[in-house]
Design a protein around this motif. Structure first.
Motif, PDB file in Angstrom:
ATOM      1  N   ALA A  39     -11.359  -5.407  -0.225  1.00 33.63           N
ATOM      2  CA  ALA A  39      -9.785  -5.415  -0.186  1.00 33.63           C
ATOM      3  C   ALA A  39      -9.159  -3.961   0.104  1.00 33.63           C
ATOM      4  CB  ALA A  39      -9.114  -6.062  -1.162  1.00 33.63           C
ATOM      5  N   LEU A  40      -9.874  -3.068  -0.706  1.00 35.98           N
ATOM      6  CA  LEU A  40      -9.507  -1.780  -0.601  1.00 35.98           C
ATOM      7  C   LEU A  40      -9.757  -0.946   0.723  1.00 35.98           C
ATOM      8  CD1 LEU A  40      -8.235   0.628  -2.645  1.00 35.98           C
ATOM      9  CD2 LEU A  40     -10.416   1.264  -2.940  1.00 35.98           C
ATOM     10  N   PHE A  41     -10.871  -1.462   1.350  1.00 33.30           N
ATOM     11  CA  PHE A  41     -11.356  -0.685   2.284  1.00 33.30           C
ATOM     12  C   PHE A  41     -10.596  -1.140   3.658  1.00 33.30           C
ATOM     13  CE2 PHE A  41     -15.690   0.540   0.485  1.00 33.30           C
ATOM     14  CZ  PHE A  41     -15.207   1.327  -0.300  1.00 33.30           C
ATOM     15  N   ALA A  42     -10.451  -2.454   3.311  1.00 35.23           N
ATOM     16  CA  ALA A  42      -9.705  -3.118   4.638  1.00 35.23           C
ATOM     17  C   ALA A  42      -8.092  -2.601   4.611  1.00 35.23           C
ATOM     18  CB  ALA A  42      -9.388  -4.592   4.370  1.00 35.23           C
ATOM     19  N   ARG A  43      -7.489  -2.372   3.508  1.00 33.85           N
ATOM     20  CA  ARG A  43      -6.227  -1.809   3.503  1.00 33.85           C
ATOM     21  C   ARG A  43      -6.128  -0.163   3.736  1.00 33.85           C
ATOM     22  NH1 ARG A  43      -2.047   0.229   3.933  1.00 33.85           N
ATOM     23  NH2 ARG A  43      -0.230   0.049   2.675  1.00 33.85           N
ATOM     24  N   TYR A  44      -7.294   0.533   3.332  1.00 28.09           N
ATOM     25  CA  TYR A  44      -7.081   1.852   3.613  1.00 28.09           C
ATOM     26  C   TYR A  44      -8.191   2.257   4.487  1.00 28.09           C
ATOM     27  CZ  TYR A  44      -3.781   1.605  -0.201  1.00 28.09           C
ATOM     28  OH  TYR A  44      -2.890   1.132  -1.106  1.00 28.09           O
ATOM     29  N   ALA A  89      -3.985   9.154   1.620  1.00 30.05           N
ATOM     30  CA  ALA A  89      -2.866  10.209   1.365  1.00 30.05           C
ATOM     31  C   ALA A  89      -1.628   9.969   1.206  1.00 30.05           C
ATOM     32  CB  ALA A  89      -3.015  11.229   2.507  1.00 30.05           C
ATOM     33  N   GLY A  90      -1.387   8.791   2.204  1.00 29.71           N
ATOM     34  CA  GLY A  90       0.108   8.113   1.881  1.00 29.71           C
ATOM     35  C   GLY A  90       0.343   7.076   1.470  1.00 29.71           C
ATOM     36  N   ALA A  91      -0.885   6.445   0.628  1.00 30.45           N
ATOM     37  CA  ALA A  91      -0.734   5.414  -0.191  1.00 30.45           C
ATOM     38  C   ALA A  91       0.434   5.325  -1.195  1.00 30.45           C
ATOM     39  CB  ALA A  91      -2.097   5.293  -0.785  1.00 30.45           C
ATOM     40  N   ASP A  92       0.810   4.045  -1.248  1.00 32.01           N
ATOM     41  CA  ASP A  92       1.963   3.764  -2.329  1.00 32.01           C
ATOM     42  C   ASP A  92       0.916   3.722  -3.578  1.00 32.01           C
ATOM     43  OD1 ASP A  92       3.106   1.143  -4.142  1.00 32.01           O
ATOM     44  OD2 ASP A  92       4.659   2.322  -3.206  1.00 32.01           O
ATOM     45  N   ARG A  93       1.496   4.633  -4.579  1.00 33.58           N
ATOM     46  CA  ARG A  93       0.865   4.854  -5.847  1.00 33.58           C
ATOM     47  C   ARG A  93       0.466   3.446  -6.641  1.00 33.58           C
ATOM     48  NH1 ARG A  93      -1.276   9.052  -8.524  1.00 33.58           N
ATOM     49  NH2 ARG A  93       0.107  10.621  -7.206  1.00 33.58           N
ATOM     50  N   ALA A  94       1.773   2.726  -6.796  1.00 32.97           N
ATOM     51  CA  ALA A  94       1.525   1.479  -7.546  1.00 32.97           C
ATOM     52  C   ALA A  94       0.993   0.475  -6.792  1.00 32.97           C
ATOM     53  CB  ALA A  94       3.135   1.009  -7.758  1.00 32.97           C
ATOM     54  N   GLU A  95       0.851   0.326  -5.355  1.00 34.82           N
ATOM     55  CA  GLU A  95      -0.003  -0.653  -4.878  1.00 34.82           C
ATOM     56  C   GLU A  95      -1.538  -0.303  -5.147  1.00 34.82           C
ATOM     57  OE1 GLU A  95      -0.625  -2.412  -0.240  1.00 34.82           O
ATOM     58  OE2 GLU A  95       0.347  -0.522  -0.596  1.00 34.82           O
ATOM     59  N   LEU A  96      -1.914   1.027  -4.952  1.00 35.56           N
ATOM     60  CA  LEU A  96      -3.185   1.461  -5.231  1.00 35.56           C
ATOM     61  C   LEU A  96      -4.012   1.316  -6.468  1.00 35.56           C
ATOM     62  CD1 LEU A  96      -5.934   2.901  -3.924  1.00 35.56           C
ATOM     63  CD2 LEU A  96      -4.857   5.108  -4.612  1.00 35.56           C
ATOM     64  N   GLU A  97      -2.874   1.559  -7.469  1.00 32.74           N
ATOM     65  CA  GLU A  97      -3.355   1.435  -8.722  1.00 32.74           C
ATOM     66  C   GLU A  97      -3.559  -0.141  -9.186  1.00 32.74           C
ATOM     67  OE1 GLU A  97      -0.145   2.915 -11.265  1.00 32.74           O
ATOM     68  OE2 GLU A  97      -1.170   5.225 -10.682  1.00 32.74           O
ATOM     69  N   GLU A  98      -2.553  -0.954  -8.745  1.00 34.07           N
ATOM     70  CA  GLU A  98      -3.139  -2.324  -8.771  1.00 34.07           C
ATOM     71  C   GLU A  98      -4.225  -2.776  -8.334  1.00 34.07           C
ATOM     72  OE1 GLU A  98      -2.548  -6.039 -10.666  1.00 34.07           O
ATOM     73  OE2 GLU A  98      -1.228  -4.176 -10.845  1.00 34.07           O
ATOM     74  N   MET A  99      -4.552  -2.252  -6.966  1.00 35.83           N
ATOM     75  CA  MET A  99      -5.748  -2.965  -6.309  1.00 35.83           C
ATOM     76  C   MET A  99      -7.204  -2.285  -7.022  1.00 35.83           C
ATOM     77  SD  MET A  99      -4.898  -2.445  -2.317  1.00 35.83           S
ATOM     78  CE  MET A  99      -6.355  -3.344  -1.793  1.00 35.83           C
ATOM     79  N   LYS A 107      -7.958   7.539 -11.392  1.00 35.41           N
ATOM     80  CA  LYS A 107      -8.665   7.221 -10.023  1.00 35.41           C
ATOM     81  C   LYS A 107      -7.864   7.223  -8.998  1.00 35.41           C
ATOM     82  CE  LYS A 107     -12.519   4.693 -12.445  1.00 35.41           C
ATOM     83  NZ  LYS A 107     -13.329   3.685 -12.528  1.00 35.41           N
ATOM     84  N   ALA A 108      -6.828   6.769  -9.098  1.00 33.61           N
ATOM     85  CA  ALA A 108      -5.541   6.630  -7.915  1.00 33.61           C
ATOM     86  C   ALA A 108      -5.206   8.125  -7.843  1.00 33.61           C
ATOM     87  CB  ALA A 108      -4.541   5.922  -8.484  1.00 33.61           C
ATOM     88  N   ASN A 109      -5.137   8.930  -8.767  1.00 29.94           N
ATOM     89  CA  ASN A 109      -4.852  10.169  -8.416  1.00 29.94           C
ATOM     90  C   ASN A 109      -6.005  11.088  -7.501  1.00 29.94           C
ATOM     91  OD1 ASN A 109      -2.320  10.463  -9.760  1.00 29.94           O
ATOM     92  ND2 ASN A 109      -3.238  11.015 -11.921  1.00 29.94           N
ATOM     93  N   SER A 110      -7.106  10.775  -7.981  1.00 30.24           N
ATOM     94  CA  SER A 110      -8.302  11.472  -7.366  1.00 30.24           C
ATOM     95  C   SER A 110      -8.348  10.977  -5.977  1.00 30.24           C
ATOM     96  CB  SER A 110      -9.629  11.071  -7.946  1.00 30.24           C
ATOM     97  OG  SER A 110      -9.676  11.813  -9.428  1.00 30.24           O
ATOM     98  N   ILE A 111      -8.133   9.416  -5.731  1.00 33.23           N
ATOM     99  CA  ILE A 111      -8.333   8.964  -4.245  1.00 33.23           C
ATOM    100  C   ILE A 111      -7.215   9.445  -3.470  1.00 33.23           C
ATOM    101  CG2 ILE A 111      -8.322   6.875  -2.951  1.00 33.23           C
ATOM    102  CD1 ILE A 111      -9.605   5.494  -5.443  1.00 33.23           C
ATOM    103  N   ILE A 112      -5.999   9.641  -3.857  1.00 34.58           N
ATOM    104  CA  ILE A 112      -5.111  10.030  -3.156  1.00 34.58           C
ATOM    105  C   ILE A 112      -5.092  11.757  -2.835  1.00 34.58           C
ATOM    106  CG2 ILE A 112      -2.412  10.522  -3.188  1.00 34.58           C
ATOM    107  CD1 ILE A 112      -1.968   8.094  -4.577  1.00 34.58           C
TER     108      ILE A 112
END
Length: 267
Positions: free
Chosen positions: A82-87, A94-104, A114-119
């Protein structure tokens, strides 16, 4: 039960011959010879070993490896489709919504870091490398979330650049095998680099990690069911009774691993 003589040279009786504890190699030459024997045996044990993280692109693998910190590859592989399909690109991360990424990625643990590192990874690739993940160690380790271990995973499996990945399994095993006394992963990597030809680095890593996950467990290694017992100065750290040891062997390769030491699949 297997018939004939297993590759280890032990009789296929269900009760392997008593294993004599190997001495630890004491000189650089002895350690090099032992490392190369182990690499050859690991190739027989796990000929089809691969990176156990699912990915399509180098960026996918970099993100998956960040997620794998303090998390199993199985769990990461449940999250990443799901993550790779979304991003799909560095710009997406770089433009990810942090809350959405963290939830995924929440179930992989330490999800905020991990969200900090990925963004940060997405921004770094976008701003400094024209949107393309670099294929060399020096540049990769400048990116958020990418240390030498992660960089070697990405280089070896996505770019075909040899590298030894010193995770907890590999570090534990090479110390048990007497190849090093170092605990710092970078020092372990550099010592192993000197013992093995570059062409072996990536596959040695995969196969040692497989062995650590399936046979040479941290708390209770399956010593009496270990194909490498004859080369291991730490043999006896786990059960030396074949039936007990066989129960500890894990993974889909279990029948093959037991057959190699003359043991039948436990009922």
């Amino acid at each position: 039960m297997p018939t004939g003589k297993p590759a280890s040279g032990r009789p296929a009786t269900g009760k392997p011959a008593r294993v004599k504890r190997a001495t630890a190699p004491l000189t650089p030459l002895a350690r090099t010879r032992r490392a190369r024997k182990l690499a050859a045996q690991l190739a027989l044990e796990f000929p089809d070993a691969v990176c156990e993280l699912d990915f399509t692109t180098p960026l996918d693998l970099a993100v998956a490896t960040i997620l794998a910190a303090q998390c199993t590859d199985v769990r990461v592989n449940m999250v990443t489709p799901a993550l790779f399909a979304r991003y799909r690109s560095p710009a997406d991360y770089a433009g990810a919504d942090r809350a959405e990424l963290e939830e995924m990625i929440r179930t992989t643990g330490f999800f905020r870091n991990k969200a900090n590192s990925i963004i940060g990874l997405g921004r770094g690739v976008l701003e400094r490398f024209d949107g393309e993940l670099p294929g060399n160690l020096d540049d990769l380790v400048t990116l958020p979330g990418i240390g030498r271990k992660t960089a070697n995973v990405v280089l070896g499996n996505a770019f075909g650049v040899p590298g030894i990945t010193v995770d907890t399994h590999l570090g534990r095993l090479v110390r048990r095998w007497g190849l090093t006394s170092q605990t710092d992963p970078v020092k372990v990597e550099l010592e192993l680099n000197a013992m093995l030809p570059p062409a072996d680095w990536t596959m040695f890593s995969h196969r040692a990690i497989y062995h650590g996950r399936r046979v040479c467990h941290a708390k209770k290694p399956a010593c009496a069911a270990c194909f490498l017992a004859d080369l291991c100065p730490s043999v006896g750290s786990g059960p030396m009774e074949p039936t007990l040891a066989a129960k500890l062997v894990a993974g889909q390769e279990r029948p093959h691993l037991l057959a190699m030491v003359g043991l039948a699949e436990a009922e």
